[in-house]
Enzyme design. Sequence first.
Site, PDB file in Angstrom:
ATOM      1  N   ASP A   1      -0.359  -1.832  -9.114  1.00 10.52           N
ATOM      2  CA  ASP A   1       0.305  -1.069  -9.874  1.00 10.52           C
ATOM      3  C   ASP A   1       0.313  -1.580 -11.319  1.00 10.52           C
ATOM      4  O   ASP A   1       0.852  -0.802 -12.009  1.00 10.52           O
ATOM      5  CB  ASP A   1       1.661  -2.123  -9.151  1.00 10.52           C
ATOM      6  CG  ASP A   1       1.522  -1.557  -7.550  1.00 10.52           C
ATOM      7  OD1 ASP A   1       1.745  -0.133  -7.080  1.00 10.52           O
ATOM      8  OD2 ASP A   1       1.726  -2.082  -6.835  1.00 10.52           O
TER       9      ASP A   1
ATOM     10  N   ALA B   1      -2.674   3.725  -2.567  1.00 13.25           N
ATOM     11  CA  ALA B   1      -3.088   4.606  -1.219  1.00 13.25           C
ATOM     12  C   ALA B   1      -4.812   5.494  -1.752  1.00 13.25           C
ATOM     13  O   ALA B   1      -5.142   5.876  -1.610  1.00 13.25           O
ATOM     14  CB  ALA B   1      -2.487   4.594  -0.898  1.00 13.25           C
TER      15      ALA B   1
ATOM     16  N   LEU C   1       1.074  -1.486   0.207  1.00 13.82           N
ATOM     17  CA  LEU C   1       0.281  -0.409   0.039  1.00 13.82           C
ATOM     18  C   LEU C   1       1.170   1.381   0.053  1.00 13.82           C
ATOM     19  O   LEU C   1       1.119   1.483   1.212  1.00 13.82           O
ATOM     20  CB  LEU C   1      -1.069   0.144   1.312  1.00 13.82           C
ATOM     21  CG  LEU C   1      -2.129  -1.137   1.164  1.00 13.82           C
ATOM     22  CD1 LEU C   1      -2.855  -0.982   2.281  1.00 13.82           C
ATOM     23  CD2 LEU C   1      -2.357  -1.206  -0.091  1.00 13.82           C
ATOM     24  N   HIS C   2       1.788   1.756  -0.885  1.00 10.12           N
ATOM     25  CA  HIS C   2       2.007   2.559  -1.347  1.00 10.12           C
ATOM     26  C   HIS C   2       1.547   3.738  -1.604  1.00 10.12           C
ATOM     27  O   HIS C   2       0.573   3.576  -2.351  1.00 10.12           O
ATOM     28  CB  HIS C   2       3.561   2.549  -2.274  1.00 10.12           C
ATOM     29  CG  HIS C   2       3.705   2.093  -3.425  1.00 10.12           C
ATOM     30  ND1 HIS C   2       3.655   2.675  -4.681  1.00 10.12           N
ATOM     31  CD2 HIS C   2       3.466   0.511  -3.861  1.00 10.12           C
ATOM     32  CE1 HIS C   2       3.465   2.055  -5.668  1.00 10.12           C
ATOM     33  NE2 HIS C   2       3.221   0.959  -5.413  1.00 10.12           N
ATOM     34  N   ALA C   3       2.269   4.985  -2.564  1.00 12.22           N
ATOM     35  CA  ALA C   3       1.946   5.669  -3.026  1.00 12.22           C
ATOM     36  C   ALA C   3       0.311   5.083  -3.787  1.00 12.22           C
ATOM     37  O   ALA C   3      -0.735   6.339  -3.629  1.00 12.22           O
ATOM     38  CB  ALA C   3       3.074   7.254  -3.795  1.00 12.22           C
TER      39      ALA C   3
END
Length: 85
Positions: free
Chosen positions: A83, A19, A14-16
């Site tokens: 992603d 998120a 759950l990165h940029a």
Amino acid sequence: MPTTTVIVGSAEGLHARPAGIIAEAAEKYDTDIEIAFDGEEADAASAMLIMALGAEKGAEVTVSGDDATAVAEIAALIEQDLDAG
């Protein structure tokens, strides 16, 4: 309160990017939606707070809120590889 536990599907956790997608989806609901991981909770409408959880791919997170539809949508997003594409 509707609650569901799901596995993070995004390759980088759950990165940029994931998120941001999750927060944008959560903002359209007029209710609080929480994502919990490793004893910490984050407002699903805040990309920064979601990233701060540090949930990696394969991590088990819990989504809860007062609106079952909102919880289901956010949980479904978390399970996807956001992603890709």
